[in-house]
Each structure stands twice: as C-alpha cells, then as structure tokens.
Design an enzyme around this catalytic site. Structure first.
Site, PDB file in Angstrom:
ATOM      1  N   ASP A  61       0.812  -1.224   0.000  1.00 50.36           N
ATOM      2  CA  ASP A  61       0.000   0.000   0.000  1.00 50.36           C
ATOM      3  C   ASP A  61       0.842   1.269   0.000  1.00 50.36           C
ATOM      4  O   ASP A  61       0.424   2.296   0.534  1.00 50.36           O
ATOM      5  CB  ASP A  61      -0.972   0.029   1.198  1.00 50.36           C
ATOM      6  CG  ASP A  61      -1.774  -1.248   1.305  1.00 50.36           C
ATOM      7  OD1 ASP A  61      -2.257  -1.707   0.261  1.00 50.36           O
ATOM      8  OD2 ASP A  61      -1.903  -1.785   2.413  1.00 50.36           O
ATOM      9  N   HIS A  98      -4.391  -2.079  -6.054  1.00 51.90           N
ATOM     10  CA  HIS A  98      -3.810  -0.804  -6.484  1.00 51.90           C
ATOM     11  C   HIS A  98      -4.947   0.159  -6.736  1.00 51.90           C
ATOM     12  O   HIS A  98      -5.922  -0.201  -7.391  1.00 51.90           O
ATOM     13  CB  HIS A  98      -3.106  -0.950  -7.836  1.00 51.90           C
ATOM     14  CG  HIS A  98      -1.838  -1.728  -7.773  1.00 51.90           C
ATOM     15  ND1 HIS A  98      -1.028  -1.753  -6.685  1.00 51.90           N
ATOM     16  CD2 HIS A  98      -1.231  -2.486  -8.706  1.00 51.90           C
ATOM     17  CE1 HIS A  98       0.015  -2.504  -6.945  1.00 51.90           C
ATOM     18  NE2 HIS A  98      -0.091  -2.972  -8.168  1.00 51.90           N
TER      19      HIS A  98
HETATM   20  P1  IMP Z   1      -2.408 -12.963   2.352  1.00 54.58           P
HETATM   21  O1  IMP Z   1      -1.509 -12.414   1.304  1.00 54.58           O
HETATM   22  O2  IMP Z   1      -3.874 -12.793   2.037  1.00 54.58           O
HETATM   23  O3  IMP Z   1      -2.071 -14.357   2.761  1.00 54.58           O
HETATM   24  O4  IMP Z   1      -2.205 -12.063   3.683  1.00 54.58           O
HETATM   25  C1  IMP Z   1      -0.971 -12.060   4.407  1.00 54.58           C
HETATM   26  C2  IMP Z   1      -0.673 -10.676   4.958  1.00 54.58           C
HETATM   27  O5  IMP Z   1      -0.298  -9.820   3.887  1.00 54.58           O
HETATM   28  C3  IMP Z   1      -1.848  -9.984   5.648  1.00 54.58           C
HETATM   29  O6  IMP Z   1      -1.349  -9.191   6.722  1.00 54.58           O
HETATM   30  C4  IMP Z   1      -2.407  -9.096   4.570  1.00 54.58           C
HETATM   31  O7  IMP Z   1      -3.117  -7.998   5.100  1.00 54.58           O
HETATM   32  C5  IMP Z   1      -1.133  -8.671   3.894  1.00 54.58           C
HETATM   33  N1  IMP Z   1      -1.281  -8.278   2.494  1.00 54.58           N
HETATM   34  C6  IMP Z   1      -1.388  -9.085   1.418  1.00 54.58           C
HETATM   35  N2  IMP Z   1      -1.442  -8.375   0.299  1.00 54.58           N
HETATM   36  C7  IMP Z   1      -1.326  -7.080   0.655  1.00 54.58           C
HETATM   37  C8  IMP Z   1      -1.277  -5.853  -0.081  1.00 54.58           C
HETATM   38  O8  IMP Z   1      -1.301  -5.810  -1.316  1.00 54.58           O
HETATM   39  N3  IMP Z   1      -1.155  -4.717   0.668  1.00 54.58           N
HETATM   40  C9  IMP Z   1      -1.072  -4.740   2.022  1.00 54.58           C
HETATM   41  N4  IMP Z   1      -1.107  -5.849   2.735  1.00 54.58           N
HETATM   42  C10 IMP Z   1      -1.233  -7.016   2.061  1.00 54.58           C
END
Ligand code: IMP
Length: 433
Positions: free
Chosen positions: A13, A41
């Site tokens: 982010d 995005h």
């Molecule tokens: P997952 O990728 O859904 O397994 O989530 C794992 C961790 O990565 C969590 O804390 C999510 O909130 C974070 N996360 C995954 N993708 C993003 C992103 O694009 N931006 C911010 N946090 C992310």
C-alpha cells in the site's frame, strides 16, 4: 533505461499503483508476476478512482500490453470479474501465463480455517486463499491456468485433486457439488481462453526487441515470505529478485529497481509495527478516509506509524534499490513535528537494521529523530525546488540514511500530483522531464 522493477519497500500500500501509472504512459509492456488478488492498487485519473487486484494498473493506457506471468496465483472467477469491470475490451492487451496456479474455493476455506486455528496469533490474511494455493504449489499438488485447456483433461485432473484434498479438508468437497462446480469452471475457462497465452514467450520477445517494460511488484518487501516480518507475511517473494524469478526474467536484464515508500508507514493485518502511532499521535494525522488509507482489497483501515529507517535500510539493500519514490508527502503537511525512527534499542544494543524474529521486532524501542513540520500545503507543488525547506530537509535525511536517491515525489492521489527530482523521468523516456 528499458526495464524497471517497481517494488514497495514497506508492508504494501505504498502507492505503487500511482507510480506505475506515472511511468506507464511510455511503457510497451507491464508485467505482474507474483501474488494474486490479495493485492490492490488504486489509481486516480481526472477524479475517477480505478481499483485493480491482478490486472496491472498500466491497462489504463490504451496501447500498453499487460502480462500476468507464471509466479502469480489466480482465482479465475475474481479475475473474470475484474476483466468485466474494465470499461474497454482487454482481449488484445491482457495476456495470462499458462504457468500461473489456480486458486480453488477450498483454498479460501483453508485460509480462513488456518486463521481461526491461529486465533489471536492470526496473520490477518485477505482471506483470498493465497497461502494455501502457494502451499499446494510447493507440495506439487496444484493445477495451473494451462490445465484448464482442453477442459476434458481439466475435469479429470480436478477430480483427482479433489479426491486428494478431501483426505484432509475439514469441509470436503461433496460429490454432489462436483458437477455444478465443474460446470462453473467450464464457463469461466471459456471466458478466459482468449487471454491465456505464452506470456513468458511474449515477454522474452519484447525484451529482444528492446521494448520498455515495467515490472510491477505486488504487496511490499516486508511481506516477503522469507525476509518479511515472518510469519506475518504473504506467501510469495515480494522482493525485486522474486519479481524477476516469477516472470522468468534473469536479474541481469533489469536496468533499475525503484522502491516506493510512503513518507510515513502503514500496515494492514497483524504483526509487529515498531513505529505504530499511539492514540494521541494518530489523532494528529488525517483520518483513514481522508488520507485514503482504507485497504483496496479488504476495506480494512490501515494502521499508521512514523517512517522506519531500520526497515527501509534493510529493504533498500534486499531489493538492490537504485532509486526511491516517496509518496503521500502531503499527509504530513499539517504536523507540527515529524518523527523518523533511526534505529532500535533492544536488550541494551542499538540496531540499525531489523532483528530476524517477529517477537524481537515486537520488543524493540524505536530511537527517533524529530523534524519540525513545514505546516503548509504541498499538494499543488510541481518540483523539488518549490517544496518547503523543512520538507526538503526531511527528504534529504531519508535518502542519506538509506543510501538511495529520491527520484519521484508524490503529493496527492491525482496523476498530476507527482514530479521527478532528477533524471529518472528523462532516462525512462517521459517527455518534458
Ligand atoms: P495474504 O496475502 O492474504 O495471505 O495475507 C498475508 C498478509 O499480507 C496480511 O497481513 C495481509 O493484510 C497482507 N497483504 C497481502 N497483500 C497485501 C497488499 O497488497 N497490501 C497490504 N497488505 C497485504
């Protein structure tokens, strides 16, 4: 400068979408190579908000070819929805690798189950099934985009996979549901067929022709599966080298690695966050809605913190950053004082880079340097020279401390609210830079 990787240097982010959009106008090709629809995005063009998860945000430019390569994991239903939400036809401009792995409904269930089992130690995942899909890939169980064609072959492979998975799924896939599930996959496979291609081949040919290529890293470096704040990370390699590997492109082919960093820090989901603001400090910043700090994918409010240089130093090195882009400088405009974490105190020692363990990172005490705020709006500023002197001082300190020059500064969500500091724009081929 022909091939540039853009990565987030924090927990995602950072505003990568906007920086990618800024550089996309002259790009021939945009590549998304890792992660899935857990990424998000947001790009604002002439006041309209565009949100993307898997499709590269460069698709907003009518001539750019966008590739989703083999290191990604794809929920075909979510992807088709994203494609159908686009206002123009993407058939000739979006190509998807046959190597990309498929996310199935049971992956999403497993994602939620693991989170429930972990209880208060949960990762705070997006619930999109990313981790279980990558886990099945590592176990060599999973199926890929290319397996969808011919569909009769997929039918058999899927049935076998379901048989295997049912051995340990808490909620096994019922035989009675299989036919309707397969019918849905057949439909989505048909819709996606025009997009599925030899994406890596297209990429290699474009490299040989000397085209301009942007590689868009998803998530952030601190969510990297190996070097992020494990276990509070995502399941792909989010570092520049991981982006290369996931696109089948060797690191020697990359000309620059641009790291995108917010002027402060945010994070969604659980995990250590040394510089997280306390209640009183948080009240000094704009609210989450006003600062556009609501997650694109899950709608969760992001946690706020001061800029953390030990983390930034580490990610600058781990990515081999050649340039920095600083985003959301304007969010600091009204602060009387701005703190930057320069090191951590841990068990009597001062650390300049983060400890490996999340428990230790949870225990560190940040050492801060405090800057006087500039207290004037920056959102209409169009060059580094015109920035308030105190903002320049703050930025110069960041560049010096992490050893990477700042080349782009963003002062608001709009396409026009950003400018180049030195020669990056010109080297990339943008007019008037
Ligand atoms: P997952 O990728 O859904 O397994 O989530 C794992 C961790 O990565 C969590 O804390 C999510 O909130 C974070 N996360 C995954 N993708 C993003 C992103 O694009 N931006 C911010 N946090 C992310």
């Amino acid at each position: 400068m022909k091939r540039v990787i853009i990565v987030g240097t924090q927990w995602g982010d950072e505003g990568k979408g906007k920086i990618i959009d800024l550089l996309s106008s002259v790009a021939d090709l945009i590549v998304r190579s890792q992660g899935g629809n857990n990424a998000g995005h947001t790009v604002v063009v002439e006041g309209s908000i565009h949100k993307f998860h898997l499709i590269p945000s460069g698709i907003l430019y009518p001539k750019t070819l966008c590739l989703i390569t083999g290191g990604t994991v794809i929920d075909p239903f979510a992807l088709i929805e994203e494609i159908e939400n686009c206002t123009t036809s993407l058939i000739s401009r979006l190509k998807i690798s046959k190597y990309a792995h498929l996310i199935f409904p049971f992956h999403k269930e497993e994602d939620l189950q693991f989170e429930a089992i972990k209880g208060d130690k949960k990762v705070g995942t997006t619930g999109k099934g990313i981790g279980p899909c990558y886990a099945d890939r590592a176990l060599r169980l999973s199926l890929r985009m290319g397996d969808l064609y011919p569909f009769d072959r997929f039918r058999e492979k899927f049935k076998n996979l379901v048989k295997l998975k049912n051995g340990w799924l808490k909620k096994p896939v019922q035989q009675s549901d299989l036919d309707s599930l397969l019918a849905k996959y057949e439909q989505v496979a048909k819709k996606l067929e025009p997009f599925v291609a030899d994406a890596e081949e297209l990429l290699h040919e474009a490299i040989e022709r000397g085209e301009k290529i942007l590689f868009e890293g998803a998530h952030g470096s601190l969510l990297d599966l190996t070097y992020g704040t494990y276990p509070f990370v995502t399941s792909s390699s989010t570092l520049a080298a991981g982006v290369c590997a996931a696109a089948a492109v060797g690191p020697t082919l990359i000309d620059a690695v641009l790291g995108v960093t917010k002027a402060y820090t945010t994070r969604v989901g659980s995990g250590p966050f040394p510089t997280e603001l306390d209640f009183e400090e948080r009240a000094l910043f704009p609210g989450a809605k006003e600062a556009l700090e609501i997650g694109t994918t899950t709608g969760r409010e992001r946690r706020f913190g001061w800029l953390d240089l030990p983390l930034l130093r580490f990610t600058a090195r781990a990515n081999g950053l050649t340039h920095l882009a600083i985003t959301k400088l304007d969010i600091l405009d009204n602060l009387k004082e701005i703190k930057v974490c320069t090191g951590y105190e841990l068990d009597g020692a001062v650390l300049k880079t983060p400890p490996a363990s999340a428990e230790d990172l949870e225990r560190v005490k940040p050492v801060y340097k405090t800057f006087e705020g500039w207290n004037e709006p920056t959102c209409k500023i169009t060059s580094f020279e015109k920035l308030p002197a105190r903002a320049k001082e703050y930025l110069a300190f960041i560049a010096q401390e992490c050893g990477v020059p700042i080349e782009i500064i963003s002062v608001g969500p709009g396409r026009e609210q950003s400018f180049f500091v030195s020669e990056f724009g010109r080297l990339w081929g943008l007019q008037g830079c």
